[in-house]
Design a protein around this motif. Structure first.
Motif, PDB file in Angstrom:
ATOM      1  N   ASN A   2       0.663  -1.489  -0.322  1.00  0.00           N
ATOM      2  CA  ASN A   2      -0.283   0.000   0.016  1.00  0.00           C
ATOM      3  C   ASN A   2       0.793   1.635   0.005  1.00  0.00           C
ATOM      4  O   ASN A   2       1.511   2.278   1.105  1.00  0.00           O
ATOM      5  N   TYR A   3       1.010   1.469  -0.938  1.00  0.00           N
ATOM      6  CA  TYR A   3       2.455   2.600  -1.407  1.00  0.00           C
ATOM      7  C   TYR A   3       2.422   3.545  -2.747  1.00  0.00           C
ATOM      8  O   TYR A   3       1.838   2.370  -3.446  1.00  0.00           O
ATOM      9  N   PHE A   4       2.661   4.367  -2.374  1.00  0.00           N
ATOM     10  CA  PHE A   4       2.979   4.769  -4.218  1.00  0.00           C
ATOM     11  C   PHE A   4       3.174   4.420  -5.099  1.00  0.00           C
ATOM     12  O   PHE A   4       4.224   4.422  -4.262  1.00  0.00           O
ATOM     13  N   ASN A   5       3.646   4.607  -6.360  1.00  0.00           N
ATOM     14  CA  ASN A   5       3.973   3.614  -7.850  1.00  0.00           C
ATOM     15  C   ASN A   5       4.245   2.661  -7.465  1.00  0.00           C
ATOM     16  O   ASN A   5       5.470   2.236  -7.757  1.00  0.00           O
ATOM     17  N   TYR A   6       3.057   1.719  -6.865  1.00  0.00           N
ATOM     18  CA  TYR A   6       3.976   0.231  -6.344  1.00  0.00           C
ATOM     19  C   TYR A   6       3.214  -0.597  -7.893  1.00  0.00           C
ATOM     20  O   TYR A   6       2.912  -0.385  -8.106  1.00  0.00           O
ATOM     21  N   PRO A   7       4.328  -1.110  -8.206  1.00  0.00           N
ATOM     22  CA  PRO A   7       5.359  -2.616  -6.796  1.00  0.00           C
ATOM     23  C   PRO A   7       6.434  -1.917  -7.525  1.00  0.00           C
ATOM     24  O   PRO A   7       7.305  -2.756  -6.813  1.00  0.00           O
ATOM     25  N   TRP A   8       7.635  -0.260  -8.023  1.00  0.00           N
ATOM     26  CA  TRP A   8       8.690  -0.021  -8.168  1.00  0.00           C
ATOM     27  C   TRP A   8       9.360   0.382  -6.761  1.00  0.00           C
ATOM     28  O   TRP A   8       8.127   0.605  -5.590  1.00  0.00           O
ATOM     29  N   PRO A   9      10.290   0.049  -6.391  1.00  0.00           N
ATOM     30  CA  PRO A   9      10.750   0.858  -5.379  1.00  0.00           C
ATOM     31  C   PRO A   9      10.534   1.895  -5.125  1.00  0.00           C
ATOM     32  O   PRO A   9      10.681   2.971  -5.616  1.00  0.00           O
ATOM     33  N   LYS A  10      10.745   1.815  -3.781  1.00  0.00           N
ATOM     34  CA  LYS A  10      10.208   3.169  -2.554  1.00  0.00           C
ATOM     35  C   LYS A  10      11.293   4.854  -3.179  1.00  0.00           C
ATOM     36  O   LYS A  10      12.778   4.035  -2.246  1.00  0.00           O
ATOM     37  N   PHE A  11      11.130   5.608  -4.111  1.00  0.00           N
ATOM     38  CA  PHE A  11      12.467   6.643  -3.998  1.00  0.00           C
ATOM     39  C   PHE A  11      11.984   8.272  -4.079  1.00  0.00           C
ATOM     40  O   PHE A  11      12.310   8.964  -4.184  1.00  0.00           O
ATOM     41  N   TYR A  12      10.443   8.600  -3.965  1.00  0.00           N
ATOM     42  CA  TYR A  12       9.979   9.694  -3.742  1.00  0.00           C
ATOM     43  C   TYR A  12       9.902   9.731  -2.283  1.00  0.00           C
ATOM     44  O   TYR A  12      10.408  10.765  -1.993  1.00  0.00           O
ATOM     45  N   SER A  13       9.599   9.430  -1.421  1.00  0.00           N
ATOM     46  CA  SER A  13       9.726   9.611  -0.507  1.00  0.00           C
ATOM     47  C   SER A  13       9.999   8.107   0.409  1.00  0.00           C
ATOM     48  O   SER A  13      10.416   6.885   0.857  1.00  0.00           O
ATOM     49  N   TYR A  14      11.360   9.344   2.346  1.00  0.00           N
ATOM     50  CA  TYR A  14      11.715   7.892   2.921  1.00  0.00           C
ATOM     51  C   TYR A  14      10.238   7.368   3.833  1.00  0.00           C
ATOM     52  O   TYR A  14      10.419   6.800   4.857  1.00  0.00           O
ATOM     53  N   ASN A  15       8.745   8.380   3.424  1.00  0.00           N
ATOM     54  CA  ASN A  15       7.625   7.099   4.326  1.00  0.00           C
ATOM     55  C   ASN A  15       7.605   6.188   3.605  1.00  0.00           C
ATOM     56  O   ASN A  15       7.902   6.223   2.250  1.00  0.00           O
ATOM     57  N   GLU A  16       6.672   5.283   4.446  1.00  0.00           N
ATOM     58  CA  GLU A  16       6.335   4.154   4.052  1.00  0.00           C
ATOM     59  C   GLU A  16       5.319   4.232   2.732  1.00  0.00           C
ATOM     60  O   GLU A  16       5.172   3.454   2.153  1.00  0.00           O
ATOM     61  N   ASP A  17       4.627   5.573   2.998  1.00  0.00           N
ATOM     62  CA  ASP A  17       3.185   5.143   1.882  1.00  0.00           C
ATOM     63  C   ASP A  17       4.259   6.053   0.466  1.00  0.00           C
ATOM     64  O   ASP A  17       3.616   5.903  -0.694  1.00  0.00           O
ATOM     65  N   ASN A  18       5.273   6.285   0.455  1.00  0.00           N
ATOM     66  CA  ASN A  18       6.231   7.173  -0.843  1.00  0.00           C
ATOM     67  C   ASN A  18       5.458   7.327  -1.003  1.00  0.00           C
ATOM     68  O   ASN A  18       5.983   8.042  -2.577  1.00  0.00           O
ATOM     69  N   LYS A  19       4.682   8.421  -1.227  1.00  0.00           N
ATOM     70  CA  LYS A  19       3.770  10.068  -1.197  1.00  0.00           C
ATOM     71  C   LYS A  19       4.842  11.434  -1.723  1.00  0.00           C
ATOM     72  O   LYS A  19       5.838  11.300  -1.341  1.00  0.00           O
ATOM     73  N   ILE A  20       4.858  11.564  -3.303  1.00  0.00           N
ATOM     74  CA  ILE A  20       5.729  13.084  -3.467  1.00  0.00           C
ATOM     75  C   ILE A  20       5.333  14.068  -2.564  1.00  0.00           C
ATOM     76  O   ILE A  20       4.630  14.283  -2.103  1.00  0.00           O
ATOM     77  N   LYS A  21       6.129  14.760  -2.154  1.00  0.00           N
ATOM     78  CA  LYS A  21       5.702  15.318  -0.576  1.00  0.00           C
ATOM     79  C   LYS A  21       6.038  16.568  -1.387  1.00  0.00           C
ATOM     80  O   LYS A  21       6.588  17.057  -2.481  1.00  0.00           O
ATOM     81  N   LYS A  22       5.589  17.765  -0.476  1.00  0.00           N
ATOM     82  CA  LYS A  22       6.159  19.171  -1.332  1.00  0.00           C
ATOM     83  C   LYS A  22       7.555  19.887  -0.433  1.00  0.00           C
ATOM     84  O   LYS A  22       8.015  19.473   0.849  1.00  0.00           O
ATOM     85  N   TYR A  23       8.361  20.324  -0.929  1.00  0.00           N
ATOM     86  CA  TYR A  23       9.046  21.181  -0.355  1.00  0.00           C
ATOM     87  C   TYR A  23       9.120  22.192  -0.879  1.00  0.00           C
ATOM     88  O   TYR A  23       8.475  22.835  -1.219  1.00  0.00           O
ATOM     89  N   LYS A  24       9.701  22.603   0.970  1.00  0.00           N
ATOM     90  CA  LYS A  24      10.034  24.541   0.478  1.00  0.00           C
ATOM     91  C   LYS A  24      10.995  25.306  -0.471  1.00  0.00           C
ATOM     92  O   LYS A  24      12.312  23.720  -1.004  1.00  0.00           O
ATOM     93  N   TYR A  25      11.175  26.035  -0.769  1.00  0.00           N
ATOM     94  CA  TYR A  25      12.350  26.811  -1.194  1.00  0.00           C
ATOM     95  C   TYR A  25      12.740  27.868  -1.235  1.00  0.00           C
ATOM     96  O   TYR A  25      12.408  28.555  -0.495  1.00  0.00           O
ATOM     97  N   LYS A  26      14.190  28.080  -1.307  1.00  0.00           N
ATOM     98  CA  LYS A  26      14.992  28.985  -1.265  1.00  0.00           C
ATOM     99  C   LYS A  26      15.255  29.329  -2.043  1.00  0.00           C
ATOM    100  O   LYS A  26      15.748  28.921  -3.007  1.00  0.00           O
ATOM    101  N   ILE A  27      14.675  31.021  -2.964  1.00  0.00           N
ATOM    102  CA  ILE A  27      15.409  32.035  -4.246  1.00  0.00           C
ATOM    103  C   ILE A  27      16.890  32.338  -3.857  1.00  0.00           C
ATOM    104  O   ILE A  27      17.176  33.585  -2.997  1.00  0.00           O
ATOM    105  N   ILE A  28      17.418  31.973  -5.181  1.00  0.00           N
ATOM    106  CA  ILE A  28      19.280  32.653  -4.728  1.00  0.00           C
ATOM    107  C   ILE A  28      19.771  33.388  -5.994  1.00  0.00           C
ATOM    108  O   ILE A  28      20.254  32.337  -6.386  1.00  0.00           O
TER     109      ILE A  28
END
Length: 546
Positions: free
Chosen positions: A479-505
């Motif tokens: 029960n994770y996102f992108n099953y049955p491929w390896p989990k590489f989107y997230s460190y969490n078990e659900d492998n869901k793509i996370k939102k990220y903060k960002y900084k503009i330099i």
């Protein structure tokens, strides 16, 4: 799961032809070597192209068209039943390894995957080690992974690189063993690769533990196997092939630097000379120059984080950070966290490493882990020698075997002195043990029924390898996102793509994870140093610390 099998078959079919110019043949062992050299060639071009372009799906797909041209040109080699069998075996092994698996954690989330996404989205960034210091000592396999993200496999292709190397070596060894068992030829080479294969099935059966280490160790095993097999009938034109493999190994794990000495044993044979202007050596030289230039551009150092190789006059070179990283890496490999938790004193990490204060801590902790791994393996090999022991035979002199053992031992000592973590240097240990096992075993005349014994034993280990991976595929979390491929989107078990903060330099968006792990996400991604600055230098991004 059908898609994984089909993709695994297709990636083997398309990548193998790139290696035909280094090794030709139309049997399983030849195809396995062609695939290895094909992966090396692809990595070279991925490295070269990234100096000028991002390794995006369009560019990668266009380059992959050359595979179809090679397939057509050498159709007598590839339009065969044996090649279909090879691709089928490879796809099955890759399927077992990657399906419903994890990527190597936490390292993959910290810098393997973020660097792959960086390669897919950006051409080379000067001083990118200032965004994340681990980007300074990235492995060549990340370039191979980035290339495999194309219009055929899409982003899921990034997981294939390590599994392709593993499947090639396993098929190569199984094929050799099968041929020798059929001929009832239990020579030194047979016993050596038998010992190695037992270790692979015993300890290298989980894709989630591969990272950048296992591919380098697989290639070490293969290179020594090929040297042993071909020593007495080596073709001069093939010698550069071994140097190419060793250079590729070093580009994955610098601690395996003594692998460069293994091919040198061919020079103890009389009348062997090499033309340094050989096309293959020229290719190796260009590869080394590109790799060295890449290292200097991303970190300011030829070998990061080795201070003596750094150029302090570049404004992206952070000598202070380099020294810190070098000290931390060595101390942690020698059990610094265990020492720190049990000792309340003012010992620095540098003192801990240099004054052998680490030896007691390491012996009481990580050394016990190593023994736990090695003792069952050594006992099993010893038991085999005892039950197969028969009439002794006179061995012909093999001085090169002693040299192979000496090189392994020297590598082992360097590993022990610098970074004595099992995963960094276990190929040295296993090659040394396997050489001893093969040397002792080849001194016996095996009974007529030994072929059945080896056949059944290898079959049992192959079944165990298969069942262990099938157990994960069938029973572990689905029960994770992108099953049955390896989990590489997230460190969490659900492998869901996370939102990220960002900084503009300086008009450049840098993504920041909410935790430590960027995983495969938008790039560039990292925990930003507050003093990080970015500027444009001749259309290239330059990152430096104020």
């Amino acid at each position: 799961m059908i898609k994984i099998i089909l993709s695994s078959f297709l990636v083997t079919l398309l990548f193998t032809p790139f290696g035909v110019y280094f090794h030709k043949g139309n049997n399983l062992t030849s195809y396995s070597l062609q695939l290895i050299f094909g992966l090396i060639i692809i990595s070279f071009f991925a490295l070269f192209l990234n100096f000028f372009f991002p390794l995006n799906q369009i560019l990668n797909s266009i380059f992959l068209l050359f595979s179809l041209i090679i397939l057509f040109k050498h159709r007598k080699i590839y339009l065969t039943k044996n090649f279909i069998i090879f691709c089928s075996f490879s796809s099955f092994i890759i399927f077992l390894l990657i399906t419903n698996s994890n990527v190597y954690r936490p390292d993959a989330g910290l810098y393997h995957l973020p660097f792959i996404s960086l390669l897919n989205e950006e051409k080379i960034i000067i001083g990118v080690s200032n965004l994340h210091f681990r980007f300074g000592h990235i492995s060549i396999i990340q370039y191979l992974s980035a290339f495999t993200n194309n219009l055929i496999f899409n982003v899921n292709g990034i997981v294939f690189a390590a599994a392709l190397i593993a499947s090639s070596v396993i098929i190569n060894f199984l094929s050799h063993l099968y041929i020798n068992i059929k001929k009832k030829k239990f020579d030194f080479h047979f016993l050596f690769i038998f010992s190695i294969l037992i270790f692979i099935f015993y300890k290298m059966n989980r894709f989630s533990e591969y990272g950048n280490d296992a591919p380098a160790h697989f290639l070490m095993f293969l290179m020594v196997s090929e040297i042993i097999k071909n020593f007495d009938n080596i073709k001069i034109n093939d010698i550069p092939n071994y140097f190419l493999i060793s250079i590729f190994i070093i580009m994955n794990k610098v601690i395996l630097i003594t692998s460069i000495f293994f091919p040198l044993i061919f020079f103890i044979k009389k009348k062997i000379t090499l033309k340094l202007i050989d096309k293959k050596f020229f290719f190796i030289l260009i590869f080394l120059i590109l790799w060295s230039l890449k290292n200097i551009l991303v970190s300011g150092c030829l070998v990061y984080p080795l201070k003596i190789t750094c150029f302090s006059n570049f404004n992206w070179t952070n000598i202070e950070k380099t020294i810190q990283v070098s000290s931390e890496n060595e101390a942690w490999a020698k059990g610094w966290p265990d020492f720190r938790n049990t000792n309340d004193n003012n010992v620095t990490q540098s003192e801990y490493s240099k004054k052998f204060l680490w030896l007691k801590t390491w012996t009481n902790n990580h050394f016990l882990i190593i023994l736990k791994i090695l003792i069952p393996y050594i006992i099993f090999l010893t038991f085999l020698l005892i039950i197969l022991k028969n009439k002794k035979i006179k061995l012909k002199k093999r001085n090169y075997i002693k040299i192979l053992a000496m090189i392994s031992l020297i590598g082992l000592l360097i590993w022990f002195y610098k970074v004595p973590v099992f995963r960094y240097g276990y190929s040295y240990i296993i090659i040394f043990i396997s050489l001893i096992f093969a040397l002792i075993g080849s001194g016996f005349l095996f009974s007529k029924k030994s072929n059945l014994f080896f056949k059944y034993l290898i079959s049992i280990f192959l079944i165990i390898f298969t069942l262990k991976n099938l157990n994960r595929i069938i029973f572990e979390n689905k029960n994770y996102f992108n099953y049955p491929w390896p989990k590489f989107y997230s460190y969490n078990e659900d492998n869901k793509i996370k939102k990220y903060k960002y900084k503009i330099i300086n008009n450049k968006k840098i993504y920041i994870p909410f935790d430590e792990y960027c995983m495969y996400s938008k790039a560039p991604c990292g925990n930003i140093n507050e003093n990080l600055n970015i500027k444009i230098l001749n259309n290239y991004l330059l990152m430096y610390i104020n």
